[in-house]
Design an enzyme around this catalytic site. Structure first.
Site, PDB file in Angstrom:
ATOM      1  CE1 TYR B 107      32.805  22.849  48.415  1.00 39.08           C
ATOM      2  CE2 TYR B 107      30.571  22.168  47.908  1.00 39.08           C
ATOM      3  CZ  TYR B 107      31.773  22.718  47.512  1.00 39.08           C
ATOM      4  OH  TYR B 107      31.939  23.136  46.209  1.00 39.08           O
ATOM      5  CE1 TYR B 146      28.675  21.797  45.505  1.00 37.28           C
ATOM      6  CE2 TYR B 146      26.631  22.536  46.477  1.00 37.28           C
ATOM      7  CZ  TYR B 146      27.868  22.810  45.960  1.00 37.28           C
ATOM      8  OH  TYR B 146      28.293  24.100  45.894  1.00 37.28           O
ATOM      9  NE  ARG B 156      27.362  25.189  40.755  1.00 38.46           N
ATOM     10  CZ  ARG B 156      28.612  25.638  40.702  1.00 38.46           C
ATOM     11  NH1 ARG B 156      29.270  25.920  41.795  1.00 38.46           N
ATOM     12  NH2 ARG B 156      29.215  25.826  39.553  1.00 38.46           N
ATOM     13  CG  HIS B 159      32.440  23.090  41.474  1.00 34.46           C
ATOM     14  ND1 HIS B 159      31.210  22.562  41.772  1.00 34.46           N
ATOM     15  CD2 HIS B 159      32.726  23.939  42.484  1.00 34.46           C
ATOM     16  CE1 HIS B 159      30.763  23.066  42.914  1.00 34.46           C
ATOM     17  NE2 HIS B 159      31.679  23.911  43.375  1.00 34.46           N
ATOM     18  CG  HIS B 161      35.239  26.553  44.880  1.00 39.15           C
ATOM     19  ND1 HIS B 161      34.384  27.548  44.495  1.00 39.15           N
ATOM     20  CD2 HIS B 161      34.449  25.531  45.298  1.00 39.15           C
ATOM     21  CE1 HIS B 161      33.133  27.167  44.684  1.00 39.15           C
ATOM     22  NE2 HIS B 161      33.130  25.931  45.181  1.00 39.15           N
TER      23      HIS B 161
END
Lengths: 195, 237
Positions: B107, B146, B156, B159, B161
């Protein structure tokens, strides 16, 4: 016809800031922490507080959103409604100390479910890492004791817990400041609504 | 003025609990007392309105909205779907905001310490408005999985958000979209917190119709928000 089923909620996670409050990343935000301008009519004030977890530790990655009526009690929701001076919606991500801050005006009174005027209040939507569902609460004002006592929503809250919804008034350097902490758990757990 | 019709309640069979101990952060953060039921009032039934002036021309295209000297690395994808209410009616002109990791699972957020590379041409955030049929559409790259520190060797699943308002403040939804066939879904306590029967609603499906030849594979992800509590009557009554 069978109804469609709701899409499940998930946490906002820890890393929303660069998308939802992205000024610090050099991108334009949909909404900042001021839903008004200096010219907006009404009593200007600051709302500040902290979001705290069940251990009393700051929640450093919460997103606090507010939605309110203007000083006349009107929501800026119609397309072309509101004005350049009044958006009514604001966002603030908490900092390392769990702090948030909004600069706004005091909302006017709005009719409630039975048509009577509710006490001035601001709607809050709270999301954070660790919250699988967003939470709704409301900010009321300490110096509206009479209106608060007659408010149809506050009256649905057990008396012992109403205080969690009342922002405490303070003056600081000439500014009108209201303090509103949000406790996710514990003895002073904030009232959250099923609405 | 917009609709003032009250909305159906949040469906407990569709949403995760407040506290799901396998997702450790919920333990001290999920409220422990029952929510206090209250009627919906004017502020609940209204919502901020954003028009096209709030949306930049490239805001929906994450492969271009942060490009500096090239294109982001990764598998280019189209993610599109319709935003509907429980009656199956389109939710029109509503803001859809998304954010995600880059193809390496990193991120842009300053607190993300995962030692995977940042991509100089990828920020990972986008927004758009739904059209008259409730359609939204983004172009992006497929996010990588990640690691996180929830439990030993926790990862995770890939995905994206999503944040939506819908027609009223009470129809707000924050959620995550997952990819079909991801082996990490079975091990992810955030996904697994959702009631079993509702989980598949968070998984996009591959869609050849959305796939653009020689350009990008397509994924379809429809989103259903709380609908009206009463059968809606068309405007003009």
């Amino acid at each position: 016809m069978t109804r469609l089923r709701q899409t499940p909620s998930q946490t906002v996670g820890p890393y929303f800031a660069y998308a939802l409050t992205p000024e610090a990343y050099g991108y334009a935000a949909i909404a900042g922490n001021r839903p008004v301008t200096a010219e907006t009519p009404g009593r200007h004030l600051v709302i500040e507080g902290r979001v705290l977890d069940g251990a009393g530790d700051p929640v450093e990655d919460a997103l606090v959103e507010i939605w309110q009526a203007d000083a006349r009690g009107r929501y800026a929701d119609a397309p072309g409604g509101g004005s350049a001076d009044f958006v009514g919606f604001a966002r603030c991500g908490t900092d390392a100390e769990g702090r948030f801050r909004f600069e706004t005006v005091k909302p006017g009174r709005v009719p409630g479910p039975d048509g009577r005027l509710m006490a001035p209040h601001i709607h809050v939507c709270l999301t954070a890492r660790g919250l699988l569902n967003h939470l709704f609460t409301r900010i009321y004002f300490e110096d509206e004791a009479e209106a608060n006592a007659a408010d149809p929503i506050l009256s649905l809250v057990p008396e012992s817990r109403r205080g969690t919804l009342i922002a405490r008034r303070a003056h600081r350097h000439g500014a009108l400041v209201y303090r509103f902490d949000i406790h996710l758990q514990g003895e002073r757990e904030t009232v959250f609504f099923e609405v | 003025m917009r609709s003032r019709i009250p909305f159906r309640p949040r469906d407990p069979a569709s949403h995760p609990p407040m506290i799901h101990p396998d997702y450790r952060s919920t333990v001290l953060r999920g409220p422990t007392r029952p929510l206090v039921p209250v009627p919906q009032t004017l502020g609940d039934l209204t919502v901020p309105v954003y028009g096209h002036e709030a949306i930049g021309e490239l805001d929906h295209d994450l492969t271009r909205n942060a490009a500096r000297n090239g294109e982001p690395i990764g598998e280019r994808i189209v993610v599109a779907g319709r935003v509907l209410d429980e009656e199956g009616r389109p939710v029109r002109r509503t803001l859809v905001e998304i954010w995600q990791a880059n193809a390496a699972g990193r991120y842009v957020h300053r607190r993300d310490q995962h030692h995977a590379p940042l991509d100089p041409n990828f920020h990972g955030a986008g927004r758009c408005l739904t059209d008259e049929e409730g359609w939204y559409r983004f172009v992006t790259v497929r996010p990588g999985p990640y690691p996180w520190r929830n439990h030993a060797n926790a990862w995770r699943p890939s995905h994206i958000h999503f944040s939506l308002f819908g027609p009223a403040f009470v129809t707000r939804l924050v959620t995550q979209m997952y990819f079909p066939g991801d082996p990490l879904l079975a091990h992810d306590p955030i996904f697994q917190a959702v009631p079993a029967a509702a989980r598949e609603r968070l998984v996009a499906r591959f869609d050849l119709e959305l796939t653009r030849p020689e350009f990008a594979t397509g994924y379809r992800f429809d989103i259903v928000l709380r609908g009206p509590a009463e059968t809606p009557v068309e405007a003009g009554r």
